[in-house]
Design a protein around this motif. Structure first.
Motif, PDB file in Angstrom:
ATOM      1  N   SER A 256      16.824  -2.840   0.376  1.00 32.89           N
ATOM      2  CA  SER A 256      15.484  -2.348   0.072  1.00 32.89           C
ATOM      3  C   SER A 256      15.493  -0.984  -0.593  1.00 32.89           C
ATOM      4  O   SER A 256      14.695  -0.721  -1.500  1.00 32.89           O
ATOM      5  N   GLU A 257      16.369  -0.096  -0.177  1.00 30.51           N
ATOM      6  CA  GLU A 257      16.373   1.252  -0.750  1.00 30.51           C
ATOM      7  C   GLU A 257      16.693   1.202  -2.244  1.00 30.51           C
ATOM      8  O   GLU A 257      16.012   1.837  -3.064  1.00 30.51           O
ATOM      9  N   PHE A 258      17.715   0.430  -2.594  1.00 30.83           N
ATOM     10  CA  PHE A 258      18.101   0.311  -3.999  1.00 30.83           C
ATOM     11  C   PHE A 258      16.958  -0.265  -4.828  1.00 30.83           C
ATOM     12  O   PHE A 258      16.580   0.289  -5.874  1.00 30.83           O
ATOM     13  N   PHE A 259      16.389  -1.381  -4.374  1.00 28.73           N
ATOM     14  CA  PHE A 259      15.378  -2.045  -5.187  1.00 28.73           C
ATOM     15  C   PHE A 259      14.042  -1.294  -5.175  1.00 28.73           C
ATOM     16  O   PHE A 259      13.280  -1.378  -6.138  1.00 28.73           O
ATOM     17  N   ARG A 260      13.760  -0.550  -4.121  1.00 34.09           N
ATOM     18  CA  ARG A 260      12.534   0.258  -4.143  1.00 34.09           C
ATOM     19  C   ARG A 260      12.648   1.346  -5.211  1.00 34.09           C
ATOM     20  O   ARG A 260      11.676   1.625  -5.933  1.00 34.09           O
ATOM     21  N   LYS A 261      13.818   1.946  -5.332  1.00 33.31           N
ATOM     22  CA  LYS A 261      14.020   2.945  -6.383  1.00 33.31           C
ATOM     23  C   LYS A 261      13.864   2.309  -7.764  1.00 33.31           C
ATOM     24  O   LYS A 261      13.242   2.894  -8.667  1.00 33.31           O
ATOM     25  N   GLU A 262      14.416   1.109  -7.939  1.00 37.15           N
ATOM     26  CA  GLU A 262      14.277   0.422  -9.215  1.00 37.15           C
ATOM     27  C   GLU A 262      12.813   0.083  -9.493  1.00 37.15           C
ATOM     28  O   GLU A 262      12.343   0.175 -10.636  1.00 37.15           O
TER      29      GLU A 262
ATOM     30  N   ASP B   1       0.840  -1.203   0.000  1.00 33.90           N
ATOM     31  CA  ASP B   1       0.000   0.000   0.000  1.00 33.90           C
ATOM     32  C   ASP B   1       0.875   1.253   0.000  1.00 33.90           C
ATOM     33  O   ASP B   1       0.552   2.253  -0.667  1.00 33.90           O
ATOM     34  N   GLY B   2       1.972   1.199   0.745  1.00 35.71           N
ATOM     35  CA  GLY B   2       2.906   2.327   0.755  1.00 35.71           C
ATOM     36  C   GLY B   2       3.567   2.518  -0.592  1.00 35.71           C
ATOM     37  O   GLY B   2       3.808   3.659  -1.033  1.00 35.71           O
ATOM     38  N   VAL B   3       3.890   1.406  -1.257  1.00 33.85           N
ATOM     39  CA  VAL B   3       4.461   1.490  -2.599  1.00 33.85           C
ATOM     40  C   VAL B   3       3.475   2.148  -3.559  1.00 33.85           C
ATOM     41  O   VAL B   3       3.844   3.022  -4.367  1.00 33.85           O
ATOM     42  N   ARG B   4       2.221   1.739  -3.469  1.00 33.54           N
ATOM     43  CA  ARG B   4       1.195   2.326  -4.339  1.00 33.54           C
ATOM     44  C   ARG B   4       1.115   3.840  -4.147  1.00 33.54           C
ATOM     45  O   ARG B   4       1.052   4.604  -5.120  1.00 33.54           O
ATOM     46  N   GLN B   5       1.122   4.276  -2.894  1.00 31.06           N
ATOM     47  CA  GLN B   5       0.985   5.706  -2.644  1.00 31.06           C
ATOM     48  C   GLN B   5       2.207   6.462  -3.160  1.00 31.06           C
ATOM     49  O   GLN B   5       2.077   7.545  -3.760  1.00 31.06           O
ATOM     50  N   GLU B   6       3.389   5.924  -2.926  1.00 36.17           N
ATOM     51  CA  GLU B   6       4.595   6.589  -3.427  1.00 36.17           C
ATOM     52  C   GLU B   6       4.563   6.676  -4.949  1.00 36.17           C
ATOM     53  O   GLU B   6       4.924   7.707  -5.531  1.00 36.17           O
ATOM     54  N   ALA B   7       4.147   5.590  -5.592  1.00 39.03           N
ATOM     55  CA  ALA B   7       4.083   5.587  -7.053  1.00 39.03           C
ATOM     56  C   ALA B   7       3.051   6.591  -7.556  1.00 39.03           C
ATOM     57  O   ALA B   7       3.275   7.295  -8.549  1.00 39.03           O
ATOM     58  N   ARG B   8       1.898   6.675  -6.872  1.00 36.72           N
ATOM     59  CA  ARG B   8       0.885   7.680  -7.251  1.00 36.72           C
ATOM     60  C   ARG B   8       1.480   9.080  -7.168  1.00 36.72           C
ATOM     61  O   ARG B   8       1.246   9.929  -8.041  1.00 36.72           O
ATOM     62  N   ASP B   9       2.239   9.324  -6.112  1.00 36.27           N
ATOM     63  CA  ASP B   9       2.857  10.638  -5.931  1.00 36.27           C
ATOM     64  C   ASP B   9       3.842  10.955  -7.058  1.00 36.27           C
ATOM     65  O   ASP B   9       4.112  12.133  -7.329  1.00 36.27           O
ATOM     66  N   ARG B  10       4.365   9.901  -7.702  1.00 35.49           N
ATOM     67  CA  ARG B  10       5.304  10.078  -8.819  1.00 35.49           C
ATOM     68  C   ARG B  10       4.591  10.077 -10.166  1.00 35.49           C
ATOM     69  O   ARG B  10       5.255  10.072 -11.201  1.00 35.49           O
TER      70      ARG B  10
END
Length: 329
Positions: free
Chosen positions: A153-159, A36-45
């Motif tokens: 996690s930081e690297f792969f979340r950015k990817e 859910d956090g990934v979805r929100q971050e992606a929406r923000d982008r």
């Protein structure tokens, strides 16, 4: 860009039993809540719900991917073994045929980006066997698995965010975004960040399609090299011999000298011939063979550029060796 390393894998140490894996992070947040956090971050982008639903709905971490990530093997092959596996006669002959078959594409791309076509084809060949082996993992699921795991996690979340943006831009459909277990994609095996920085729409159809469009594949490889410092007035390097009593500390220190300066120290082509007389700088790279003996290579600036693609010395030598063989008749 991990496919070339996979060619050298002999043993996977350790294992993760299916169903027993838990994320490495101290945060034991359930995957669905994390997503859910990934979805929100992606929406923000700027990623739409349409893309998020198509790519994230129903996905689960894949324990096999964590096994690969945590069990990456020690590099067990020696230089001669690696080159024998990667630069085969069959690959050389097939690569020559493809280089000739696609000359109408490769020649203008080579001129446009200032990258010799044999290096474009060599990278294509070593990364994915000329587009034949590109990986069978869903890229978004693979990246989400690794981002959730916590070890990197930081690297792969950015990817993962870059991957979702690629989908939003319409370069590939979610169901077709396939790649390696670590998220390297297409015939060039670009990570999503490399796609963002270097992929091009060479065929001008509106998509940067490194999966199915050879113009885009070749143009993207050439762009990566060109933007990373490639020089088309020199080659990658060459194998050399050193004299008895040679001071190997210059190898350990990665000392750079011009070819005439190395010549004055007794360095020669394999077979004893003189080095080229150009004032091109290089350093000597030593690699070990299975029998314990050493081989030496004079590495030019383009060798360092290949290392930006993949930090493996063996990989860079293999690319150069295959490129030379593709050009030789």
């Amino acid at each position: 860009m991990l496919a070339a390393l996979v060619l050298a894998v002999l043993v996977l140490g350790g294992s993760v039993v299916a169903g027993s894996w838990s994320p490495a992070s101290a945060n034991q947040q359930p995957f669905d809540a994390w997503l859910d956090g990934v979805r929100q971050e992606a929406r923000d982008r700027g990623v739409s719900d349409r893309i998020l639903d198509a790519s994230l709905t129903g996905i689960k971490p894949i324990p096999r991917i964590i096994e690969f990530d945590r069990s990456q093997p020690e590099f067990k092959l020696k230089a001669d073994e690696y080159l024998a596996r990667v630069v085969t006669q069959g690959r050389i002959e097939y690569g020559r045929r493809l280089m000739e078959r696609h000359a109408d594409l490769l020649d203008p791309i080579s001129r446009q980006y200032g990258v010799q076509k044999r290096f474009i084809v060599a990278l294509w060949g070593i990364e994915t066997d000329f587009g034949r082996i590109t990986g069978g993992f869903d890229v978004v699921t693979a990246l989400a698995t690794l981002a959730y795991d916590g070890r990197r996690s930081e690297f792969f979340r950015k990817e993962l965010m870059f991957a979702l943006e690629i989908l939003e831009q319409g370069h590939i459909a979610p169901k077709d975004m396939q790649g390696s277990w670590a998220g390297a994609m297409g015939q060039s095996q670009f990570m999503p960040s490399s796609f963002h920085n270097f992929a091009v729409d060479q065929d001008k159809d509106g998509d940067k399609d490194i999966w199915g469009s050879l113009p885009d594949v070749f143009g993207s490889i050439a762009t990566y090299l060109s933007k990373s410092g490639w020089r088309d007035d020199i080659t990658w390097g060459r194998e050399v011999s050193i004299p008895a009593g040679f001071d190997k500390s210059v190898i350990e220190k990665e000392t750079r000298k011009t070819l005439p300066e190395w010549e004055a120290l007794g360095v020669r082509k394999v077979g004893g011939g003189a080095l080229p007389g150009r004032a091109v700088e290089g350093r000597i790279v030593e690699v070990t063979q299975r029998n314990g003996s050493s081989r030496y290579f004079m590495a030019y600036e383009n060798f360092e550029t290949i290392l930006k693609w993949n930090r493996s010395t063996y990989f860079a030598i293999a690319v150069g060796t295959l490129a030379d063989a593709l050009a030789a008749r």
